[in-house]
Design an enzyme around this catalytic site. Structure first.
Site, PDB file in Angstrom:
ATOM      1  CG  PHE A  29      -0.293  -0.083   2.536  1.00 39.73           C
ATOM      2  CD1 PHE A  29       0.055   1.059   3.235  1.00 39.73           C
ATOM      3  CD2 PHE A  29      -0.009  -1.318   3.108  1.00 39.73           C
ATOM      4  CE1 PHE A  29       0.665   0.986   4.471  1.00 39.73           C
ATOM      5  CE2 PHE A  29       0.594  -1.402   4.353  1.00 39.73           C
ATOM      6  CZ  PHE A  29       0.939  -0.254   5.037  1.00 39.73           C
ATOM      7  CE1 TYR A  30       3.346   2.746  -4.203  1.00 38.55           C
ATOM      8  CE2 TYR A  30       1.428   1.322  -4.228  1.00 38.55           C
ATOM      9  CZ  TYR A  30       2.703   1.619  -4.656  1.00 38.55           C
ATOM     10  OH  TYR A  30       3.334   0.784  -5.530  1.00 38.55           O
ATOM     11  CG  LEU A  31       2.496   5.076   4.000  1.00 36.66           C
ATOM     12  CD1 LEU A  31       3.697   5.090   4.932  1.00 36.66           C
ATOM     13  CD2 LEU A  31       1.209   4.846   4.766  1.00 36.66           C
ATOM     14  CB  VAL A  81      -3.348   7.316  -0.413  1.00 34.78           C
ATOM     15  CG1 VAL A  81      -3.075   8.396   0.622  1.00 34.78           C
ATOM     16  CG2 VAL A  81      -2.053   6.896  -1.071  1.00 34.78           C
ATOM     17  CG  ASN A 143       2.628  -2.213  -8.418  1.00 39.54           C
ATOM     18  OD1 ASN A 143       1.767  -3.084  -8.450  1.00 39.54           O
ATOM     19  ND2 ASN A 143       3.848  -2.405  -8.873  1.00 39.54           N
TER      20      ASN A 143
END
Length: 156
Positions: A29-31, A81, A143
């Site tokens: 996942f992305y911050l 996010v 991604n």
């Protein structure tokens, strides 16, 4: 810091499966995910990595990667996010290079993308036949974009 030359391709054939050496399940996942930078957390095999990527060039970017405690990664999930990207990654060797073939699950099921990261640029003539269209630089296949916007409309 490492420089990477990264190319992405859609996978159209099944020929890679016979060459697959290993498979690992990945949740990431992305911050933060901006056009010129991303901050990613990846969890695989009970370990977690924090990766920061900088740069706007599709093939060459600056990358920093750090091991972080798994418990911290799980807590950071609250700050993600977009959605969590789930995939199985297969290592496939061809022509002296390692390809990472990602078979996506969940909302991205059916999408299969191969990445080639090398210190040198590999000529097209040396690429395996099971690779389809090159999507290097097409941000909808990053991604981070998949996490924020889902599956691209056209993947063939």
């Amino acid at each position: 810091m490492a420089k990477e030359i990264e190319r992405k391709f859609l996978v159209t054939g099944e020929g890679w499966r016979a060459l697959a050496e290993a498979a690992v399940s990945i949740r990431q996942f992305y911050l933060d995910a901006e056009p010129d930078r991303s901050v990613r957390v990846r969890i695989r095999e009970g370990a977690a990595l924090l990766t920061l990527k900088f740069g706007v060039h599709a093939r060459i970017r600056d990358e920093f990667e750090y091991t972080i405690p798994l418990a911290d990664a799980e807590e950071m999930l609250d700050f993600a996010v977009g959605c969590v990207v789930e995939k199985t990654r297969y290592n496939v060797r061809h022509g002296g290079h390692l390809y990472e073939v990602d078979v996506f699950g969940g909302d991205l099921a059916g999408l299969v993308v191969a990445e080639l990261e090398t210190p040198e640029d590999v000529p097209n003539s040396a690429l395996p036949a099971w690779l389809g269209r090159e999507v290097t630089g097409q941000t909808e296949f990053y991604n981070a974009s998949l996490a924020l916007h889902g599956r691209p409309g056209e993947v063939a």
